[in-house]
Scaffold this active site. Structure first.
Site, PDB file in Angstrom:
ATOM      1  CB  SER A 155      -0.949  -0.002   1.199  1.00  8.35           C
ATOM      2  OG  SER A 155      -0.235  -0.158   2.409  1.00  8.35           O
ATOM      3  CD  GLU A 197       1.589   8.844   4.572  1.00  6.20           C
ATOM      4  OE1 GLU A 197       1.171   8.247   5.589  1.00  6.20           O
ATOM      5  OE2 GLU A 197       2.527   9.674   4.585  1.00  6.20           O
ATOM      6  CG  ASP A 233       2.510  15.526  13.601  1.00  7.80           C
ATOM      7  OD1 ASP A 233       2.636  14.748  14.574  1.00  7.80           O
ATOM      8  OD2 ASP A 233       2.909  15.262  12.450  1.00  7.80           O
ATOM      9  CG  PHE A 272      10.773  13.406   7.362  1.00 10.56           C
ATOM     10  CD1 PHE A 272      10.041  14.543   7.645  1.00 10.56           C
ATOM     11  CD2 PHE A 272      10.924  13.042   6.041  1.00 10.56           C
ATOM     12  CE1 PHE A 272       9.489  15.318   6.645  1.00 10.56           C
ATOM     13  CE2 PHE A 272      10.380  13.807   5.027  1.00 10.56           C
ATOM     14  CZ  PHE A 272       9.652  14.948   5.317  1.00 10.56           C
ATOM     15  CG  HIS A 306       1.425   2.020   4.509  1.00 11.36           C
ATOM     16  ND1 HIS A 306       0.408   2.105   3.581  1.00 11.36           N
ATOM     17  CD2 HIS A 306       1.520   3.247   5.092  1.00 11.36           C
ATOM     18  CE1 HIS A 306      -0.106   3.325   3.601  1.00 11.36           C
ATOM     19  NE2 HIS A 306       0.555   4.038   4.501  1.00 11.36           N
TER      20      HIS A 306
END
Length: 288
Positions: A7, A9, A101, A210, A259
């Site tokens: 999958s 994002e 966030d 990140f 993912h």
């Protein structure tokens, strides 16, 4: 090696250039037949309307199963559930439910006076409001706000018990990090799927930011490898090899689904998937 289910994002575009990049990403990756794709909110819910528009468009025109991110940030309960109903009206019933966030510049998350105080409250409300398929986040490395690794496991169990069907993890650099977390979850009585989040590194400096921001531990050997690769322009080669090896170790350890966090830059993700035996077929549909 077993062929994994995958999958992806995506994030919503902020300008015309970003729009073209998103559609190029969809066209590049949709032939890999993902199980679903998810579309994020920006930090602080800043792309809420863009997310809704992108989710509706992808659902209508791409032929992909689309999951919409939904957060608790800067909205009342009624406003948040109204957005969920807009997704449902557009035919999208898959939700990635997150606390979210805080807005940029805020020291930490503060619930709206009339909003959801946590992801568990949001999940419970979504469960009670209709037949949404709810996914949640999980943290193999300790979340910056968590008291301990066990606290992360306990909180994940609360989210799954509240009505979520599976969890998508934050990215990590070593397979052992995921296996350790998976074992701790099993020990806590969690029996729903936990899907590893995979981050093919297009930009090392950005990836390092990140990681530091979300509490992902960076092994020393990873830092050394990218610093060496940057000197002779081998970053993409290193990133592809490193990500493929990580995924292979996960699959060998029993993982069946992956993912990918694409950042709307599909090439490395596509290359890694193909190295894992996930090969392209005819595109599912043309995005209008």
């Amino acid at each position: 090696m077993t062929r994994p289910e995958i999958s992806f994002e995506f994030f919503p575009p902020r300008n015309i250039e970003g729009t073209f990049r998103l559609w190029d990403t969809v066209q590049t990756l949709s032939p890999l037949r993902p199980r679903f794709v998810s579309v994020t909110y920006g930090a602080g819910g800043t792309t809420r309307e863009l997310t809704r528009e992108v989710v509706a468009t992808l659902h209508k025109h791409s032929g992909l199963k689309v999951a919409a991110h939904l957060t608790c940030v800067d909205a009342t309960r009624d406003e948040t559930l109204a957005i969920a109903e807009q997704f449902r009206a557009a035919g999208v019933t898959d939700i990635v439910a997150l606390r979210g966030d805080p807005p940029k510049g805020d020291a930490g998350f503060t619930a709206h006076p009339d909003g959801f105080a946590s992801s568990v409250e949001l999940i419970t409300a979504l469960r009670d409001s209709g037949d949404f398929n709810i996914r949640v986040g999980a943290y193999p490395d300790i979340h910056p706000e968590a008291a301990s690794a066990q606290a992360d496991v306990d909180w994940l169990k609360r989210k799954l018990d509240a009505g979520a069907s599976e969890a998508l993890t934050q990215f990590f650099f070593e397979a052992e990090t995921f296996f350790r977390f998976r074992d701790a979850c099993a020990k806590a009585g969690i029996d729903k799927p936990i899907i590893p989040g995979i981050f093919p590194i297009e930009n090392w400096k950005g990836a390092r930011r990140f990681a530091e921001g979300c509490g992902t531990k960076i092994p020393g050997w990873v830092i050394e490898a990218f610093e060496a690769a940057e000197k002779d322009g081998r970053q993409d080669l290193l990133a592809t090899a490193m990500c493929t090896e990580l995924c292979s170790e996960l699959i060998d350890g029993g993982v069946e689904q992956l993912h990918f966090y694409t950042l709307n830059r599909p090439e490395l993700t596509r290359d890694v998937c193909e190295a894992l035996g996930v090969t392209a077929t005819a595109p599912l549909g043309a995005v209008a």
